[in-house]
Motif scaffolding. Structure first.
Motif, PDB file in Angstrom:
ATOM      1  N   LEU A  76       0.827  -1.210   0.000  1.00  0.00           N
ATOM      2  CA  LEU A  76       0.000   0.000   0.000  1.00  0.00           C
ATOM      3  C   LEU A  76       0.862   1.260   0.000  1.00  0.00           C
ATOM      4  CD1 LEU A  76      -2.889  -0.958   2.441  1.00  0.00           C
ATOM      5  CD2 LEU A  76      -3.025  -0.591  -0.025  1.00  0.00           C
ATOM      6  N   ILE A  77       1.939   1.246   0.751  1.00  0.00           N
ATOM      7  CA  ILE A  77       2.840   2.405   0.777  1.00  0.00           C
ATOM      8  C   ILE A  77       3.476   2.611  -0.590  1.00  0.00           C
ATOM      9  CG2 ILE A  77       5.014   3.269   1.736  1.00  0.00           C
ATOM     10  CD1 ILE A  77       4.144   2.018   4.416  1.00  0.00           C
ATOM     11  N   CYS A  78       3.913   1.534  -1.207  1.00  0.00           N
ATOM     12  CA  CYS A  78       4.515   1.642  -2.547  1.00  0.00           C
ATOM     13  C   CYS A  78       3.514   2.168  -3.566  1.00  0.00           C
ATOM     14  CB  CYS A  78       5.052   0.290  -2.999  1.00  0.00           C
ATOM     15  SG  CYS A  78       6.537  -0.209  -2.108  1.00  0.00           S
ATOM     16  N   LEU A  79       2.282   1.683  -3.528  1.00  0.00           N
ATOM     17  CA  LEU A  79       1.260   2.160  -4.455  1.00  0.00           C
ATOM     18  C   LEU A  79       0.940   3.637  -4.229  1.00  0.00           C
ATOM     19  CD1 LEU A  79      -1.170  -0.893  -4.532  1.00  0.00           C
ATOM     20  CD2 LEU A  79       0.382  -0.121  -6.338  1.00  0.00           C
ATOM     21  N   ALA A  80       0.882   4.045  -2.965  1.00  0.00           N
ATOM     22  CA  ALA A  80       0.606   5.454  -2.664  1.00  0.00           C
ATOM     23  C   ALA A  80       1.739   6.345  -3.164  1.00  0.00           C
ATOM     24  CB  ALA A  80       0.405   5.637  -1.158  1.00  0.00           C
ATOM     25  N   LEU A  81       2.978   5.902  -2.993  1.00  0.00           N
ATOM     26  CA  LEU A  81       4.107   6.688  -3.490  1.00  0.00           C
ATOM     27  C   LEU A  81       4.133   6.739  -5.011  1.00  0.00           C
ATOM     28  CD1 LEU A  81       6.916   5.574  -1.008  1.00  0.00           C
ATOM     29  CD2 LEU A  81       5.790   7.805  -1.132  1.00  0.00           C
ATOM     30  N   ALA A  82       3.781   5.639  -5.653  1.00  0.00           N
ATOM     31  CA  ALA A  82       3.732   5.624  -7.113  1.00  0.00           C
ATOM     32  C   ALA A  82       2.647   6.562  -7.619  1.00  0.00           C
ATOM     33  CB  ALA A  82       3.489   4.207  -7.619  1.00  0.00           C
ATOM     34  N   LEU A  83       1.500   6.566  -6.968  1.00  0.00           N
ATOM     35  CA  LEU A  83       0.424   7.479  -7.339  1.00  0.00           C
ATOM     36  C   LEU A  83       0.853   8.933  -7.143  1.00  0.00           C
ATOM     37  CD1 LEU A  83      -2.557   7.887  -8.163  1.00  0.00           C
ATOM     38  CD2 LEU A  83      -3.095   7.803  -5.721  1.00  0.00           C
ATOM     39  N   HIS A  84       1.539   9.186  -6.064  1.00  0.00           N
ATOM     40  CA  HIS A  84       2.025  10.539  -5.783  1.00  0.00           C
ATOM     41  C   HIS A  84       2.992  11.006  -6.861  1.00  0.00           C
ATOM     42  CE1 HIS A  84       4.484  13.607  -3.688  1.00  0.00           C
ATOM     43  NE2 HIS A  84       3.318  13.935  -3.136  1.00  0.00           N
ATOM     44  N   MET A  85       3.859  10.113  -7.330  1.00  0.00           N
ATOM     45  CA  MET A  85       4.813  10.487  -8.378  1.00  0.00           C
ATOM     46  C   MET A  85       4.116  10.733  -9.716  1.00  0.00           C
ATOM     47  SD  MET A  85       8.266   8.273  -7.662  1.00  0.00           S
ATOM     48  CE  MET A  85       7.490   6.691  -7.768  1.00  0.00           C
ATOM     49  N   CYS A  86       2.985  10.094  -9.950  1.00  0.00           N
ATOM     50  CA  CYS A  86       2.258  10.275 -11.212  1.00  0.00           C
ATOM     51  C   CYS A  86       1.504  11.601 -11.266  1.00  0.00           C
ATOM     52  CB  CYS A  86       1.278   9.129 -11.431  1.00  0.00           C
ATOM     53  SG  CYS A  86       2.094   7.565 -11.751  1.00  0.00           S
ATOM     54  N   LEU A  87       1.240  12.199 -10.126  1.00  0.00           N
ATOM     55  CA  LEU A  87       0.500  13.464 -10.090  1.00  0.00           C
ATOM     56  C   LEU A  87       1.394  14.607 -10.547  1.00  0.00           C
ATOM     57  CD1 LEU A  87      -1.295  13.106  -6.642  1.00  0.00           C
ATOM     58  CD2 LEU A  87      -2.294  12.786  -8.902  1.00  0.00           C
ATOM     59  N   LEU A 119      -2.387  17.670  -2.413  1.00  0.00           N
ATOM     60  CA  LEU A 119      -2.524  16.426  -1.647  1.00  0.00           C
ATOM     61  C   LEU A 119      -1.713  16.494  -0.347  1.00  0.00           C
ATOM     62  CD1 LEU A 119      -3.548  13.486  -1.477  1.00  0.00           C
ATOM     63  CD2 LEU A 119      -1.470  12.816  -2.693  1.00  0.00           C
ATOM     64  N   GLU A 120      -0.496  17.008  -0.436  1.00  0.00           N
ATOM     65  CA  GLU A 120       0.346  17.124   0.761  1.00  0.00           C
ATOM     66  C   GLU A 120      -0.258  18.082   1.778  1.00  0.00           C
ATOM     67  OE1 GLU A 120       4.080  18.216  -0.911  1.00  0.00           O
ATOM     68  OE2 GLU A 120       4.445  16.196  -1.691  1.00  0.00           O
ATOM     69  N   ALA A 121      -0.852  19.188   1.316  1.00  0.00           N
ATOM     70  CA  ALA A 121      -1.509  20.134   2.225  1.00  0.00           C
ATOM     71  C   ALA A 121      -2.713  19.482   2.903  1.00  0.00           C
ATOM     72  CB  ALA A 121      -1.936  21.381   1.463  1.00  0.00           C
ATOM     73  N   TRP A 122      -3.470  18.691   2.135  1.00  0.00           N
ATOM     74  CA  TRP A 122      -4.630  18.010   2.705  1.00  0.00           C
ATOM     75  C   TRP A 122      -4.203  16.980   3.743  1.00  0.00           C
ATOM     76  CZ3 TRP A 122      -6.569  12.877   1.922  1.00  0.00           C
ATOM     77  CH2 TRP A 122      -7.851  12.680   2.406  1.00  0.00           C
ATOM     78  N   LEU A 123      -3.133  16.238   3.458  1.00  0.00           N
ATOM     79  CA  LEU A 123      -2.661  15.208   4.390  1.00  0.00           C
ATOM     80  C   LEU A 123      -1.977  15.805   5.616  1.00  0.00           C
ATOM     81  CD1 LEU A 123      -1.248  12.523   1.933  1.00  0.00           C
ATOM     82  CD2 LEU A 123      -3.319  12.392   3.308  1.00  0.00           C
ATOM     83  N   SER A 124      -1.396  16.992   5.484  1.00  0.00           N
ATOM     84  CA  SER A 124      -0.670  17.576   6.611  1.00  0.00           C
ATOM     85  C   SER A 124      -1.607  17.897   7.777  1.00  0.00           C
ATOM     86  CB  SER A 124       0.089  18.823   6.184  1.00  0.00           C
ATOM     87  OG  SER A 124      -0.806  19.873   5.889  1.00  0.00           O
ATOM     88  N   GLY A 125      -2.865  18.232   7.491  1.00  0.00           N
ATOM     89  CA  GLY A 125      -3.822  18.474   8.573  1.00  0.00           C
ATOM     90  C   GLY A 125      -4.046  17.223   9.407  1.00  0.00           C
ATOM     91  N   TYR A 126      -4.176  16.090   8.750  1.00  0.00           N
ATOM     92  CA  TYR A 126      -4.341  14.830   9.485  1.00  0.00           C
ATOM     93  C   TYR A 126      -3.069  14.458  10.236  1.00  0.00           C
ATOM     94  CZ  TYR A 126      -8.700  14.184   6.997  1.00  0.00           C
ATOM     95  OH  TYR A 126      -9.964  14.348   6.526  1.00  0.00           O
ATOM     96  N   ARG A 127      -1.925  14.713   9.626  1.00  0.00           N
ATOM     97  CA  ARG A 127      -0.657  14.418  10.290  1.00  0.00           C
ATOM     98  C   ARG A 127      -0.499  15.255  11.554  1.00  0.00           C
ATOM     99  NH1 ARG A 127       3.699  16.639   7.069  1.00  0.00           N
ATOM    100  NH2 ARG A 127       3.232  18.431   8.354  1.00  0.00           N
ATOM    101  N   ASP A 128      -0.834  16.556  11.462  1.00  0.00           N
ATOM    102  CA  ASP A 128      -0.716  17.434  12.625  1.00  0.00           C
ATOM    103  C   ASP A 128      -1.648  17.003  13.753  1.00  0.00           C
ATOM    104  OD1 ASP A 128       1.145  18.841  11.198  1.00  0.00           O
ATOM    105  OD2 ASP A 128      -0.241  20.457  10.621  1.00  0.00           O
ATOM    106  N   ARG A 129      -2.864  16.603  13.387  1.00  0.00           N
ATOM    107  CA  ARG A 129      -3.794  16.130  14.414  1.00  0.00           C
ATOM    108  C   ARG A 129      -3.304  14.857  15.083  1.00  0.00           C
ATOM    109  NH1 ARG A 129      -8.781  16.333  10.747  1.00  0.00           N
ATOM    110  NH2 ARG A 129      -8.592  18.478  10.105  1.00  0.00           N
ATOM    111  N   LEU A 130      -2.728  13.961  14.305  1.00  0.00           N
ATOM    112  CA  LEU A 130      -2.211  12.711  14.855  1.00  0.00           C
ATOM    113  C   LEU A 130      -1.038  12.970  15.792  1.00  0.00           C
ATOM    114  CD1 LEU A 130      -2.395   9.605  14.778  1.00  0.00           C
ATOM    115  CD2 LEU A 130      -0.758   9.669  12.894  1.00  0.00           C
TER     116      LEU A 130
END
Length: 98
Positions: A12-23, A31-42
């Protein structure tokens, strides 16, 4: 069972990284800005859990209790500088650990 779980998480991590590279660059930033909110909360949740005032206060009290116990000595105790030598061990050869 555990090996399959670790392998699927790795996949799953490899697929997510591959998808990220395709964007594109702009989509990656969005995507990174959207994920950073969840990371900060965690991280905030973990910080509150493991660094709470109650835990620090309890650790401080336990340390002070240990220091006070170490300061108390009886007449049977000998101190050679900062080395504690109880009288009950004088004259006995040290035991081998193995």
């Amino acid at each position: 069972m555990f090996a399959k779980l670790v392998a699927s998480v790795g996949l799953l991590i490899c697929l997510a990284l591959a998808l990220h590279m395709c964007l594109g660059r702009a989509q990656q930033r969005r995507l990174e800005a959207w994920l950073s909110g969840y990371r900060d909360r965690l991280f905030a949740l973990g910080s509150r859990r493991f660094n709470s005032r109650e835990r620090r206060r309890a650790a401080h009290e336990a340390a002070m209790d240990a220091i006070n116990r170490a300061k108390r000595t009886t007449d049977d105790d000998l101190w050679d500088g900062n080395v504690y030598r109880p009288k009950e061990f004088n004259g006995k050869p040290p035991s081998k650990p193995h």
